[in-house]
Design a protein around this motif. Structure first.
Motif, PDB file in Angstrom:
ATOM      1  N   TRP A  21      40.181  31.699  33.731  1.00  0.00           N
ATOM      2  CA  TRP A  21      40.158  33.069  34.230  1.00  0.00           C
ATOM      3  C   TRP A  21      40.667  33.107  35.673  1.00  0.00           C
ATOM      4  O   TRP A  21      40.345  32.226  36.469  1.00  0.00           O
ATOM      5  CB  TRP A  21      38.732  33.628  34.203  1.00  0.00           C
ATOM      6  CG  TRP A  21      38.213  33.982  32.844  1.00  0.00           C
ATOM      7  CD1 TRP A  21      37.427  33.203  32.040  1.00  0.00           C
ATOM      8  CD2 TRP A  21      38.416  35.209  32.142  1.00  0.00           C
ATOM      9  NE1 TRP A  21      37.141  33.873  30.879  1.00  0.00           N
ATOM     10  CE2 TRP A  21      37.720  35.107  30.918  1.00  0.00           C
ATOM     11  CE3 TRP A  21      39.107  36.394  32.435  1.00  0.00           C
ATOM     12  CZ2 TRP A  21      37.703  36.137  29.980  1.00  0.00           C
ATOM     13  CZ3 TRP A  21      39.098  37.418  31.501  1.00  0.00           C
ATOM     14  CH2 TRP A  21      38.412  37.292  30.299  1.00  0.00           C
ATOM     15  N   TYR A 117      46.861  39.760  27.699  1.00  0.00           N
ATOM     16  CA  TYR A 117      45.880  38.783  28.165  1.00  0.00           C
ATOM     17  C   TYR A 117      44.471  39.358  28.083  1.00  0.00           C
ATOM     18  O   TYR A 117      44.255  40.527  28.435  1.00  0.00           O
ATOM     19  CB  TYR A 117      46.175  38.379  29.615  1.00  0.00           C
ATOM     20  CG  TYR A 117      47.540  37.753  29.776  1.00  0.00           C
ATOM     21  CD1 TYR A 117      47.728  36.391  29.601  1.00  0.00           C
ATOM     22  CD2 TYR A 117      48.647  38.540  30.076  1.00  0.00           C
ATOM     23  CE1 TYR A 117      48.987  35.817  29.730  1.00  0.00           C
ATOM     24  CE2 TYR A 117      49.910  37.980  30.200  1.00  0.00           C
ATOM     25  CZ  TYR A 117      50.073  36.617  30.027  1.00  0.00           C
ATOM     26  OH  TYR A 117      51.319  36.066  30.140  1.00  0.00           O
ATOM     27  N   CYS A 119      41.056  40.458  29.359  1.00  0.00           N
ATOM     28  CA  CYS A 119      40.685  40.837  30.724  1.00  0.00           C
ATOM     29  C   CYS A 119      39.266  41.379  30.743  1.00  0.00           C
ATOM     30  O   CYS A 119      38.779  41.907  29.738  1.00  0.00           O
ATOM     31  CB  CYS A 119      41.669  41.837  31.316  1.00  0.00           C
ATOM     32  SG  CYS A 119      41.566  43.506  30.665  1.00  0.00           S
ATOM     33  N   TRP A 127      39.705  40.610  36.048  1.00  0.00           N
ATOM     34  CA  TRP A 127      40.047  39.216  35.773  1.00  0.00           C
ATOM     35  C   TRP A 127      40.951  39.146  34.542  1.00  0.00           C
ATOM     36  O   TRP A 127      40.783  39.914  33.592  1.00  0.00           O
ATOM     37  CB  TRP A 127      38.799  38.394  35.499  1.00  0.00           C
ATOM     38  CG  TRP A 127      37.854  38.220  36.650  1.00  0.00           C
ATOM     39  CD1 TRP A 127      37.009  39.158  37.165  1.00  0.00           C
ATOM     40  CD2 TRP A 127      37.629  37.029  37.409  1.00  0.00           C
ATOM     41  NE1 TRP A 127      36.282  38.633  38.204  1.00  0.00           N
ATOM     42  CE2 TRP A 127      36.636  37.320  38.370  1.00  0.00           C
ATOM     43  CE3 TRP A 127      38.179  35.744  37.367  1.00  0.00           C
ATOM     44  CZ2 TRP A 127      36.182  36.372  39.282  1.00  0.00           C
ATOM     45  CZ3 TRP A 127      37.721  34.793  38.269  1.00  0.00           C
ATOM     46  CH2 TRP A 127      36.734  35.108  39.223  1.00  0.00           C
ATOM     47  N   TYR A 129      42.498  36.267  31.680  1.00  0.00           N
ATOM     48  CA  TYR A 129      42.454  34.890  31.185  1.00  0.00           C
ATOM     49  C   TYR A 129      43.887  34.464  30.869  1.00  0.00           C
ATOM     50  O   TYR A 129      44.573  35.098  30.056  1.00  0.00           O
ATOM     51  CB  TYR A 129      41.587  34.788  29.928  1.00  0.00           C
ATOM     52  CG  TYR A 129      41.543  33.393  29.347  1.00  0.00           C
ATOM     53  CD1 TYR A 129      40.730  32.423  29.915  1.00  0.00           C
ATOM     54  CD2 TYR A 129      42.321  33.051  28.243  1.00  0.00           C
ATOM     55  CE1 TYR A 129      40.695  31.135  29.400  1.00  0.00           C
ATOM     56  CE2 TYR A 129      42.290  31.771  27.720  1.00  0.00           C
ATOM     57  CZ  TYR A 129      41.475  30.817  28.299  1.00  0.00           C
ATOM     58  OH  TYR A 129      41.449  29.542  27.789  1.00  0.00           O
ATOM     59  N   ALA A 146      39.724  34.489  25.061  1.00  0.00           N
ATOM     60  CA  ALA A 146      39.107  33.587  26.031  1.00  0.00           C
ATOM     61  C   ALA A 146      37.891  32.901  25.417  1.00  0.00           C
ATOM     62  O   ALA A 146      37.124  33.530  24.681  1.00  0.00           O
ATOM     63  CB  ALA A 146      38.700  34.361  27.276  1.00  0.00           C
ATOM     64  N   ALA A 150      34.324  35.942  31.937  1.00  0.00           N
ATOM     65  CA  ALA A 150      34.829  35.799  33.299  1.00  0.00           C
ATOM     66  C   ALA A 150      33.687  35.428  34.247  1.00  0.00           C
ATOM     67  O   ALA A 150      32.523  35.792  34.012  1.00  0.00           O
ATOM     68  CB  ALA A 150      35.486  37.104  33.756  1.00  0.00           C
TER      69      ALA A 150
END
Length: 371
Positions: A21, A117, A119, A127, A129, A146, A150
């Motif tokens: 992250w 991505y 987030c 954030w 990943y 992910a 995060a």
């Protein structure tokens, strides 16, 4: 003579780690139904919020012809490429429409994805990943999720103050990180009558221990030559004040101060933007000085001063690094920097071999330095 007794040549490789992250942008700078550009690990990104306010992070490139998407139309749900009008769902990147197709053409557009991505919005930041890259030529496909959440600032009460600061530094992420964890620069970079001076330098002894993907400066009494800690000791009227500092890959430093019912927690990251540019983001939560007049303002002032001093120092260092000088690390003050490079190498080797990561620290270690 043991290897660690000798000054070691140090050549940061500036390699940016994927599979982690990273902070993309401060959350209060990303507005609903608008598009914002960002770069992480030399990857161009477009960041925004949908019509309901949920954040998203996409690669700023159309999979059709590489057109940046940040200049396209955004209706709060789908993002349209400004070149040929291809439309993509902003949360998973799945293609929703290709205007050039005719009714008799049966291209399965749901199999086409723009880069997207995972987030999360956490503690004042969005954030993203960044997964390991796909094989060359694989194109865009459905994104990988992910493996964990995060990072989050540790908090010890429901009511607290919060603040963040951010600044770009013209050096590689390696130099930014080892500068962040350097214990010996304080009396020289952070000189001030309200903090400490070179005249207050004295020997210190700290215990360190390995933790997953990183290391910890074990709970200890804060430095006796720092004025804010002396003020805290009077304010908190606590039997003891302890500080714990962690570093974990790829770029996270956390610090927790406990003084009875009072606490302070910070989470600092050094985010790689390119090979010669990084960004330091400091976010903190606390209940220390919450009821004291100007207390929060005082903490934010100290924070801002520190970040600006570090930024100026990195600017000066960048001038010297242009000439590719020989660099070295010494014991004990530079041992945390050595651990960082060893952790990074061990992580990459574990990914290459498919085996478990071998931690460079075999157990607890005591280090001494003067600052």
């Amino acid at each position: 003579m043991p290897e660690l007794d000798l000054p070691q040549r140090q050549t940061p490789d500036s390699l940016m780690l994927t599979g982690f992250w990273y902070r993309a942008l401060p959350a209060d700078r990303v507005y609903r139904n608008r598009l914002h550009k960002a770069i992480l690990l030399e990857i161009p990104l477009v960041v925004g919020r949908d019509r309901e306010g949920r954040a998203f992070v996409m690669r700023d490139s159309c999979p059709h012809r590489g057109m940046p998407l940040n200049g396209g139309k955004f209706d709060g749900e789908n993002l349209e490429c400004p070149y040929h009008g291809w439309q993509f769902d902003v949360h998973d990147g799945q293609c929703q429409a290709i205007p050039s197709l005719t009714v008799d053409q049966n291209l399965k557009i749901d199999r086409i994805y723009a880069g997207s991505y995972p987030c999360e919005e956490q503690d004042g930041f969005i954030w993203a990943y960044i997964p390991d890259p796909l094989p060359q030529g694989a194109g865009f496909s459905k994104r990988s999720e992910a493996p964990d959440a995060a990072p989050e600032i540790e908090k010890f009460a429901g009511k607290y103050k919060f603040a963040y600061l951010t600044a770009e530094m013209p050096v590689s992420v390696d130099h930014g990180i080892i500068g962040l964890m350097d214990p010996a620069h304080g009396p020289f970079v952070h000189q001030a009558w309200w903090w400490r001076t070179q005249h207050s330098i004295h020997e210190k002894c700290k215990n360190f221990e390995p933790i997953p993907n990183g290391f910890r400066m074990s709970a200890h009494t804060p430095s006796s030559n720092s004025a804010p800690y002396k003020l805290l000791r009077l304010y908190a009227d606590a039997e003891s004040i302890t500080t714990t500092i962690d570093f974990v890959l790829p770029n996270i430093r956390t610090e927790t101060i406990r003084a009875g019912k009072y606490w302070f927690s910070s989470l600092t990251t050094v985010t790689p933007i390119s090979r010669n540019l990084c960004r330091i983001d400091v976010a903190a939560a606390w209940n220390i000085f919450r009821w004291m007049p100007f207390g929060p303002d005082l903490l934010e002032f100290v924070f801002a001063k520190f970040v600006e001093q570090d930024r100026r120092t990195m600017e000066m260092q960048a001038e010297g690094l242009k000439h590719n000088p020989h660099l070295m690390l010494i014991d004990d003050a530079d041992r945390p920097a050595k651990w960082y490079f060893q952790l990074k190498a061990a992580h990459l080797e574990a990914k290459r071999s498919g085996g478990e990561m071998k931690h460079p620290m075999a157990g607890p270690v005591t280090l001494k330095w003067s600052s």
